[in-house]
Design a protein around this motif. Structure first.
Motif, PDB file in Angstrom:
ATOM      1  N   MET A   1       0.811  -1.120   0.202  1.00  0.00           N
ATOM      2  CA  MET A   1      -0.008   0.078   0.174  1.00  0.00           C
ATOM      3  C   MET A   1       0.951   1.179   0.046  1.00  0.00           C
ATOM      4  N   SER A   2       0.508   2.076  -1.063  1.00  0.00           N
ATOM      5  CA  SER A   2       1.368   3.273  -1.083  1.00  0.00           C
ATOM      6  C   SER A   2       1.134   4.292  -0.011  1.00  0.00           C
ATOM      7  N   ARG A   3       2.055   5.312   0.102  1.00  0.00           N
ATOM      8  CA  ARG A   3       1.663   6.499   1.328  1.00  0.00           C
ATOM      9  C   ARG A   3       0.401   7.006   0.763  1.00  0.00           C
ATOM     10  N   LEU A   4       0.007   7.157  -0.607  1.00  0.00           N
ATOM     11  CA  LEU A   4      -1.137   8.126  -1.014  1.00  0.00           C
ATOM     12  C   LEU A   4      -2.396   7.096  -0.670  1.00  0.00           C
ATOM     13  N   ASP A   5      -2.364   5.892  -0.597  1.00  0.00           N
ATOM     14  CA  ASP A   5      -3.431   5.078  -0.157  1.00  0.00           C
ATOM     15  C   ASP A   5      -3.841   5.229   1.204  1.00  0.00           C
ATOM     16  N   VAL A   6      -2.675   5.523   2.042  1.00  0.00           N
ATOM     17  CA  VAL A   6      -2.927   5.739   3.377  1.00  0.00           C
ATOM     18  C   VAL A   6      -3.276   6.907   3.609  1.00  0.00           C
ATOM     19  N   ARG A   8      -5.333   9.010   1.647  1.00  0.00           N
ATOM     20  CA  ARG A   8      -6.421   9.415   0.857  1.00  0.00           C
ATOM     21  C   ARG A   8      -7.423   9.460   1.750  1.00  0.00           C
ATOM     22  N   PRO A   9      -7.909   8.524   2.585  1.00  0.00           N
ATOM     23  CA  PRO A   9      -9.004   8.663   3.393  1.00  0.00           C
ATOM     24  C   PRO A   9      -9.066   9.794   4.373  1.00  0.00           C
ATOM     25  N   ARG A  10      -8.027  10.052   4.860  1.00  0.00           N
ATOM     26  CA  ARG A  10      -7.932  11.304   5.718  1.00  0.00           C
ATOM     27  C   ARG A  10      -7.970  12.517   4.808  1.00  0.00           C
ATOM     28  N   LEU A  11      -7.453  12.718   3.644  1.00  0.00           N
ATOM     29  CA  LEU A  11      -7.516  13.958   2.695  1.00  0.00           C
ATOM     30  C   LEU A  11      -8.980  13.711   2.471  1.00  0.00           C
ATOM     31  N   VAL A  12      -9.776  12.919   2.294  1.00  0.00           N
ATOM     32  CA  VAL A  12     -11.257  12.986   1.827  1.00  0.00           C
ATOM     33  C   VAL A  12     -11.952  13.752   2.997  1.00  0.00           C
ATOM     34  N   ASP A  13     -11.802  12.710   4.296  1.00  0.00           N
ATOM     35  CA  ASP A  13     -12.249  13.675   5.689  1.00  0.00           C
ATOM     36  C   ASP A  13     -12.044  14.872   5.708  1.00  0.00           C
ATOM     37  N   SER A  14     -10.628  15.329   5.402  1.00  0.00           N
ATOM     38  CA  SER A  14     -10.401  16.885   5.519  1.00  0.00           C
ATOM     39  C   SER A  14     -11.207  17.556   4.641  1.00  0.00           C
ATOM     40  N   ALA A  15     -11.451  17.309   3.466  1.00  0.00           N
ATOM     41  CA  ALA A  15     -12.055  17.834   2.361  1.00  0.00           C
ATOM     42  C   ALA A  15     -13.445  18.226   2.773  1.00  0.00           C
ATOM     43  N   PHE A  16     -14.168  16.860   3.239  1.00  0.00           N
ATOM     44  CA  PHE A  16     -15.632  17.308   3.885  1.00  0.00           C
ATOM     45  C   PHE A  16     -15.665  18.144   4.959  1.00  0.00           C
ATOM     46  N   ALA A  17     -14.528  18.264   5.906  1.00  0.00           N
ATOM     47  CA  ALA A  17     -14.558  19.046   7.073  1.00  0.00           C
ATOM     48  C   ALA A  17     -14.552  20.552   6.614  1.00  0.00           C
ATOM     49  N   ALA A  18     -13.838  20.658   5.531  1.00  0.00           N
ATOM     50  CA  ALA A  18     -13.780  22.156   4.920  1.00  0.00           C
ATOM     51  C   ALA A  18     -14.940  22.579   4.353  1.00  0.00           C
ATOM     52  N   SER A 156     -13.541   8.812  11.459  1.00  0.00           N
ATOM     53  CA  SER A 156     -13.968  10.180  11.758  1.00  0.00           C
ATOM     54  C   SER A 156     -14.820  10.690  10.430  1.00  0.00           C
ATOM     55  N   LEU A 157     -14.534  10.189   9.140  1.00  0.00           N
ATOM     56  CA  LEU A 157     -15.607  10.477   8.222  1.00  0.00           C
ATOM     57  C   LEU A 157     -16.912   9.838   8.433  1.00  0.00           C
ATOM     58  N   PHE A 158     -16.869   8.775   8.803  1.00  0.00           N
ATOM     59  CA  PHE A 158     -18.301   8.061   9.205  1.00  0.00           C
ATOM     60  C   PHE A 158     -18.962   9.083  10.327  1.00  0.00           C
ATOM     61  N   GLU A 159     -18.214   9.174  11.311  1.00  0.00           N
ATOM     62  CA  GLU A 159     -18.972  10.197  12.215  1.00  0.00           C
ATOM     63  C   GLU A 159     -19.201  11.215  11.863  1.00  0.00           C
ATOM     64  N   ARG A 160     -18.565  11.962  10.973  1.00  0.00           N
ATOM     65  CA  ARG A 160     -19.145  13.194  10.324  1.00  0.00           C
ATOM     66  C   ARG A 160     -20.430  13.070   9.872  1.00  0.00           C
TER      67      ARG A 160
END
Length: 299
Positions: A1-6, A8-18, A156-160
């Motif tokens: 698994m690449s660093r980007l794969d690790v 990506r979920p956090r980036l998506v969560d941050s995008a929704f938070a923003a 965190s994205l699920f909880e959001r």
């Protein structure tokens, strides 16, 4: 698994938070132009929305021209990005404003079972904006409504998303990993004469009932009909579409299922009727169907 794969979920969560933090502060015309521009750019990328194109081709049929299909894809992507814009805006909107911008048809198909003390299973497709419909039901009309949320990564994205929908007035049961099975939560709500809302146009596990949807065989989840039969609730299809500045919620007549016979046969009758209703809906307003995943196993 690449660093980007690790990451990506956090980036998506941050995008929704923003999105939830910033979009509600934008004037509505400014937000609309920004999301429309994003739709216009992304739909032109080579290979983008390939599954959506295949799905829409099945809905409108092989006889439709490529020009019509391409125009429909552009409209559907614009509708899809509008849904996400409204997702970020809804928590900041006055529920009375949401109700004023909502056209409700066929409400008697919900009101009568509830007045009779029965629960109502509302079955819908991934169309229009079901969150705005929930605002009207829960915060304006005042009807308790339960739905199910699929687990998302990261937690965190699920909880959001769970917090977002609970903030709109829904009771949200996790599909997995909750304090009790989601089916038990739904049954309790329905037996109490309340509403449960379920997306029913995609069979994630391919273990549902085989039906014909838009002229092609596939499977649809058995849950809506099974819950209705097990609890005595009414099974009511809901058609959700956009209007220029709001939403149209069309409740269709209760799906009548056999009172006797094998349970699976009775469930099959209900899901086949639901598939026929969904076919009519999708062919009527295909641009508001936001189905980017595979629906038919060979499409």
């Amino acid at each position: 698994m690449s660093r980007l794969d690790v990451l990506r979920p956090r980036l998506v969560d941050s995008a929704f938070a923003a999105g939830w933090a910033a979009v509600p502060w934008l004037p509505r015309p400014v937000a609309a132009r920004a999301f429309d521009a994003a739709a216009a750019v992304t739909v032109r990328r080579p290979g983008s929305y390939a599954q959506l194109r295949r799905n829409l081709r099945q809905v409108i049929g092989p006889e439709a021209s490529e020009e019509r299909l391409e125009a429909l894809v552009h409209r559907s992507v614009a509708s899809y990005t509008r849904y996400w814009r409204e997702t970020f805006q809804l928590p900041a909107l006055d529920p009375i404003e949401v109700a004023a911008r909502t056209e409700i048809r066929g409400w008697e198909h919900v009101r009568q079972p509830l007045e009779d003390g029965r629960g109502v299973v509302v079955a819908l497709t991934h169309s229009g904006n079901w969150d705005s419909a929930a605002v009207v039901l829960c915060k304006v009309i005042g009807i308790p409504m339960t739905t199910v949320a699929e687990r998302l990564a990261p937690e965190s994205l699920f909880e959001r998303f769970k917090g977002f929908r609970e903030g709109l007035g829904m009771h949200v049961a996790p599909l997995t990993g909750g304090p009790e099975p989601s089916v038990a939560v739904l049954k309790r709500a329905l037996r109490s004469g309340q509403m449960a809302t379920l997306l029913a146009d995609r069979d994630l596990l391919r273990t549902g009932i085989e039906v014909e949807l838009c002229g092609r065989r596939t499977t649809m989840p058995s849950g809506p009909a099974l819950l209705a039969l097990q609890t005595g609730a009414a099974l009511v299809p809901l058609e959700l579409t956009f209007t220029p500045d709001g939403w149209r919620n069309q409740y269709h007549p209760e799906v009548v299922m056999p009172a006797t016979g094998r349970l699976r046969d009775r469930v099959t009758v209900g899901i086949e009727a639901l598939a026929a209703q969904f076919t009519e809906q999708l062919r009527r307003t295909p641009q508001d169907w936001h189905m980017l995943q595979q629906v038919w196993p060979d499409v």
